[in-house]
Design a protein around this motif. Sequence first.
Motif, PDB file in Angstrom:
ATOM      1  N   VAL A 185      41.912  50.016  47.038  1.00 37.80           N
ATOM      2  CA  VAL A 185      41.355  51.071  45.734  1.00 37.80           C
ATOM      3  C   VAL A 185      42.707  51.412  44.940  1.00 37.80           C
ATOM      4  O   VAL A 185      43.767  51.886  45.642  1.00 37.80           O
ATOM      5  CB  VAL A 185      40.820  52.437  46.681  1.00 37.80           C
ATOM      6  CG1 VAL A 185      40.404  53.246  45.540  1.00 37.80           C
ATOM      7  CG2 VAL A 185      39.825  52.290  47.601  1.00 37.80           C
ATOM      8  N   ASN A 235      35.571  51.269  50.123  1.00 37.44           N
ATOM      9  CA  ASN A 235      35.246  50.217  49.215  1.00 37.44           C
ATOM     10  C   ASN A 235      33.656  50.238  49.229  1.00 37.44           C
ATOM     11  O   ASN A 235      33.178  50.269  50.554  1.00 37.44           O
ATOM     12  CB  ASN A 235      35.605  48.649  49.266  1.00 37.44           C
ATOM     13  CG  ASN A 235      36.787  48.757  48.692  1.00 37.44           C
ATOM     14  OD1 ASN A 235      37.723  47.618  48.908  1.00 37.44           O
ATOM     15  ND2 ASN A 235      37.286  49.258  47.665  1.00 37.44           N
ATOM     16  N   VAL A 253      40.211  46.264  52.156  1.00 40.17           N
ATOM     17  CA  VAL A 253      39.883  47.279  51.255  1.00 40.17           C
ATOM     18  C   VAL A 253      40.964  47.784  50.221  1.00 40.17           C
ATOM     19  O   VAL A 253      42.058  47.772  50.924  1.00 40.17           O
ATOM     20  CB  VAL A 253      39.528  48.730  52.088  1.00 40.17           C
ATOM     21  CG1 VAL A 253      39.374  49.789  51.213  1.00 40.17           C
ATOM     22  CG2 VAL A 253      38.197  48.497  53.013  1.00 40.17           C
TER      23      VAL A 253
END
Length: 367
Positions: free
Chosen positions: A121, A87, A119
Amino acid sequence: MNKNGYSLTKKSAKNGYDWWWHSFIATHAVTGELKPFFIEYYVINPELWKGEIIFGQKEENKINHRRPCYAMLKVGTWGDDKVQLHNFYNITDFHASKKMLDCRIGTNKLTETHLSGSVVVSEKERDLYPERMSDAGSIQWDLTIEKKVKFDVGFGSSKLMNLLVAFEMYWHVEGMKCELQGEIVFNNEKYLVHPETSYGYQDKNWGSDYTNPWIWLNCNNFVSKISNTKIDASLDLGGGCPKVFGISLNRRILTAFYYQGEFMEFNFSKFWKASRQQFDTHEDETYFYWDVISENSKHKIEVHFKCDKSNMLLVNYESPSGEKKHTKLWNGGHAEGSVRIFKKENGNFRLIDELEGSLGGCEYGEY
């Protein structure tokens, strides 16, 4: 200068990176599986900040020679479900003290005693933005950390050498052996981190580029083959081919070994220790191998470790120049092997113990 604090100067922050790396073992809350994780707080070229994140691997930035500029959380794990997750944050969201380890990236925090953050994603982000060099997934953490053993490499990482921008890559190990406690959640699966089985490690690197070759090995989980008991020990070695004022030195490493309260160091920069080292890193179809013999005026250790390549990551970093030179930088958390420890008595080395280690961190890359 606090070596574990923020290390970039006004000058080096225009062409440099700084990061704090943590690796440790967690226990699955349901199955009891032991699993290694890593968490890194990272910044690159912060003095180039002009209001937007620059990804060096983005095609238009490659063409226009725009160098990377961002703060980053880099986290992940190894094994069958290995991932590295990134990130990115504006430089205005990054803060770090030179006086102590006190770093903040967005709402993610790091001190000498505590680290917390998350984090995430998505698969869509992974596919749309290859320049971010990230897999998809999520990790959240809230951990305390107690650092038991320190490895200071010496004058090479001093304030003067840092101000002179003498080295291409600096290394400091505030937590060669650490105990962590808390909780980590990986892809919605909860893991507990217990001090006695965390086998933790924390170091930092900073500089203008990455060493080539890049060598690292750490292990904090040892059992004696002689007494068949758990041993309070820690191994750490790193290096490659350091550059000083742009001049490459011969391939060399720094090695430290802690055994039952005694600290042994094999460091070419501390000439009075009369250290000599032989090392070899190689691979076959299945494994990477680290073979090291280190000797000084009082001790000798023989290190033979390996890591299964199927459990390892090809870890991604871009240089402050914007180039991605290390395209095959292998990184693992399942290194295993042996350490034989000798002590000099009456001019001869006597074997005092032979240890078996596992769940170690490791790295090797060369271009």
